[in-house]
Design an enzyme around this catalytic site. Structure first.
Site, short mmCIF file in Angstrom:
data_model
loop_
_atom_site.label_atom_id
_atom_site.label_comp_id
_atom_site.label_asym_id
_atom_site.label_seq_id
_atom_site.Cartn_x
_atom_site.Cartn_y
_atom_site.Cartn_z
N GLY A 17 41.54 50.57 42.57
CA GLY A 17 40.52 49.53 42.63
C GLY A 17 40.93 48.39 43.53
CB VAL A 18 38.98 45.57 44.95
CG1 VAL A 18 38.43 44.88 43.70
CG2 VAL A 18 39.20 44.56 46.07
CB CYS A 53 39.48 57.01 32.13
SG CYS A 53 39.63 58.38 33.30
CB CYS A 72 45.17 52.06 27.41
SG CYS A 72 45.67 52.74 29.01
N GLY A 78 47.49 44.66 37.98
CA GLY A 78 46.35 43.93 38.52
C GLY A 78 45.48 43.27 37.48
#
EC number: 2.8.1.13
Length: 356
Positions: free
Chosen positions: A14-15, A197, A101, A125
């Site tokens: 991802g960004v 997910c 998680c 991130g």
């Protein structure tokens, strides 16, 4: 920096993690990127985007000249996160697998893996920050209040946080996007991922039905009136409005899930958003976890009962069995067993408990 320090960065494709890679490299770190594969997408119609995400990691690392690896944590994820997710639903509760998680995979299994590189730090991130004072490491909210992810880190050990860098923790999301665009990163315009997910874009109830036995039952009002049938208690969560399937009854106001009677397989509902049966001014938490140090009680603090909920004034006391008794100054709707209640003192995340 006088000498290059090494960091192993968890990259999701991802960004946010892409910009982390860029920033760390610009700050002089020797960066190694690692993509975590936590779910076998071949088992469930490929709704998980792991393959595409990994290719984005490869592209960004190629653009930045960073070495990258992939590591498979599918077994650890199934054993420690997915099994927990299913066991909580069996109990009629609503778990938060994202919190688990982070605790079991990103800041435990991943950290152990990263340390094999003899690295100085790991990096993530997340929109969160840390500070170290007098030899203790504290978890702080991210400066972007709309993206703050300290809630999901509320059960991560201090020892792990002391080894972690959060490069975008002091940035707004808009600034992260701008940096990605200015540096032409492959993920600059990639939309943010949502959901878990292993569920992806699928129907949530259909997913649960694949793994757990569901049994139809009766719906009753809090006043004892029979109102219809439910499709299985695990399909509902406290405070839920949509999908109950009751309309045109009583005042015509919408119904909300007020409780679950597991013994009799009954869904208990209350009509009207202001119905007092939907609100609680106290509740209990089990399995309390304190990140840096256990506070003294009674604890006057802020807290939230779900991600993106606003901070509420709370008074927390400790029961003789170790559970926490939480008293609210303002009654709250949708206090949900299985969810995580996170406690704050100003910007410091103290820890959390699981709502009973």
């Amino acid at each position: 920096m006088t000498e290059s320090k090494s960091v192993v960065l968890g990259m999701s494709g991802g960004v946010d993690s892409s910009v982390c890679a860029l920033l760390l490299k610009e700050q002089g770190y020797d960066v190694t990127a690692v993509f975590m594969k936590n779910w076998d997408e071949d088992e469930d119609d490929g709704v998980c985007t792991a393959t595409d995400d990994y290719l984005d990691v490869v592209r960004v690392c190629g653009e930045l000249g960073i070495k990258y690896y992939t590591v498979n944590f599918e077994k650890e994820y199934r054993d420690n996160v997915f099994s927990y997710f299913l066991s909580e639903y069996k109990k009629g509760r609503t778990p938060n697998p994202d919190v688990m998680c982070n605790t079991e995979i990103k800041f435990k299994a991943f950290l152990d893996f990263a340390m094999k590189f003899d690295t100085d730090y790991i990096a993530m991130g997340h929109y969160a920050r840390t500070k170290t004072e007098n030899g203790k490491t504290y978890l702080l909210k991210g400066l972007d209040q709309n993206k703050d992810q300290s809630y999901f880190l509320s059960r991560v050990k201090e020892e792990a946080l002391a080894k972690t860098l959060f490069p975008i923790g002091e940035m707004d999301k808009s600034e992260v996007r701008r940096i990605a665009e200015e540096n032409n990163l492959a993920t600059a315009n990639k939309k943010d991922s949502t959901g878990i997910c292993f569920i992806g874009e699928r129907n949530f109830n259909e997913f649960l039905d694949q793994f757990l036995f569901t049994k139809e039952g009766d719906i009753y009002s809090v006043d004892g009136e029979y109102l219809g049938k439910h499709s299985g208690l695990m399909h509902y969560t406290i405070g839920q409005r949509r999908g109950i399937g009751i309309g045109g009854v009583g005042s015509g106001e919408p119904f909300f899930v007020a409780d679950k009677d597991l013994k009799n397989n009954r869904l208990i509902v209350a009509q009207g958003v202001k119905n007092p049966a939907l609100y609680k001014d106290e509740f209990y938490c089990e399995d309390p976890f304190w990140i840096t140090e256990k506070p003294s009680f009674p604890l006057e603090c802020k807290g939230k009962i779900r991600y993106r909920a606003k901070d509420e004034d709370m008074v927390v006391t400790e029961e003789s069995n170790g559970d926490l008794h939480v008293t609210l100054k303002t009654p709250l709707k949708g206090v949900t067993p299985g969810q995580v209640c996170v406690f704050y003192q100003d910007d410091i995340c103290l820890g959390s408990g699981i709502i009973k």
